[in-house]
Motif scaffolding. Structure first.
Motif, PDB file in Angstrom:
ATOM      1  N   LYS A   1      36.861  41.014  37.504  1.00  0.00           N
ATOM      2  CA  LYS A   1      36.811  39.910  36.745  1.00  0.00           C
ATOM      3  C   LYS A   1      36.523  41.088  35.745  1.00  0.00           C
ATOM      4  O   LYS A   1      36.043  41.383  35.072  1.00  0.00           O
TER       5      LYS A   1
ATOM      6  N   LEU B   1      37.288  38.690  27.244  1.00  0.00           N
ATOM      7  CA  LEU B   1      36.674  37.588  28.068  1.00  0.00           C
ATOM      8  C   LEU B   1      37.273  37.181  26.277  1.00  0.00           C
ATOM      9  O   LEU B   1      37.335  35.994  26.167  1.00  0.00           O
TER      10      LEU B   1
ATOM     11  N   SER C   1      35.261  32.243  29.607  1.00  0.00           N
ATOM     12  CA  SER C   1      36.202  32.586  28.466  1.00  0.00           C
ATOM     13  C   SER C   1      36.314  31.345  27.816  1.00  0.00           C
ATOM     14  O   SER C   1      36.917  30.133  28.532  1.00  0.00           O
TER      15      SER C   1
ATOM     16  N   HIS D   1      40.472  31.375  27.416  1.00  0.00           N
ATOM     17  CA  HIS D   1      40.837  31.395  28.850  1.00  0.00           C
ATOM     18  C   HIS D   1      40.098  30.747  30.132  1.00  0.00           C
ATOM     19  O   HIS D   1      39.967  32.111  30.713  1.00  0.00           O
TER      20      HIS D   1
ATOM     21  N   LYS E   1      39.472  32.584  33.464  1.00  0.00           N
ATOM     22  CA  LYS E   1      38.592  34.173  33.487  1.00  0.00           C
ATOM     23  C   LYS E   1      36.818  33.800  32.919  1.00  0.00           C
ATOM     24  O   LYS E   1      36.694  33.167  32.795  1.00  0.00           O
TER      25      LYS E   1
END
Length: 213
Positions: free
Chosen positions: A26, A32, A95, A98, A101
């Motif tokens: 990740k 992030l 995030s 996003h 994520k």
């Protein structure tokens, strides 16, 4: 010169792989941007063989919401964490820009007053099963030879003798569709009369009775 470039590329690739592996594949916070701590819910937990067949790891599926939108993802629980149960919470650093994520930061145990209960009902073809476990309910319709026709997974809550079921994930094998509500407000809700250790009566399917197994 070509060999030199190949070695350089290989070293960079290995370095990136090791970097991602150390972060559970990740993206770390550096990538992030602005983040928010969000708690997801584990809806599936299964053991799988470890690397080269040595020992085992646990593969989990979980759902979480961000700005009223649902997301589903998977994570491999290694020796860093204890084995998890369906219904436990997974803590994520997500995030803001996003929300698909994230970085896993930990888990929280959560136990329902009901440890585990299963209710079944015979159908004209096959049977239906309702399984309650640690705040998660899975409703499955089986056809011939135990083939899964439809499966609904979601959260539930009980008030007195009323059980409210909020499906999060629906898999319809007949129509080859998989559905997760785009937002929390679009979640379907099903009502049951709940009699612990006895029966569940669906109020949405003309009083269909499921017997405790």
């Amino acid at each position: 010169m070509k060999n030199s470039n190949a070695w350089t590329f290989g070293i960079i690739f290995i370095g990136i792989f090791i970097f991602l592996a150390l972060n559970d594949f990740k993206l770390p916070k550096l990538f992030l941007g602005d983040t928010k701590i969000i708690k997801g819910t584990i809806i599936e937990a299964r053991l799988k063989p470890g690397f080269k067949g040595k020992g085992f790891n646990q593969n989990i599926k979980f759902v979480y919401s961000h700005h009223d939108t649902w997301f589903e993802s998977e994570f491999t629980v290694d020796n860093k964490y204890k084995l998890q149960k369906i219904g436990n919470l997974i803590v994520l650093e997500v995030s803001e820009s996003h929300p698909d994520k994230y970085k896993v930061t930990g888990f929280e145990r959560r136990y329902s007053p009901i440890d585990s209960e299963t209710f079944i009902r015979n159908e004209k073809v096959g049977y239906s099963e309702l399984k309650l476990e640690n705040n998660i309910l899975v409703r499955t319709r089986f056809g011939l030879k135990g083939k899964i026709i439809k499966e609904e997974t979601g959260k539930f809550e009980i008030l007195n003798d009323t059980l409210k079921f909020y499906p999060i994930k629906i898999i319809d094998s007949l129509n080859a569709t998989e559905f997760i509500p785009e937002s929390m407000t679009e979640q379907l809700k099903q009502l049951f009369i709940y009699k612990k250790n006895e029966s569940l009566v669906s109020l949405d399917d003309t009083l269909i009775v499921f017997k405790n197994s």
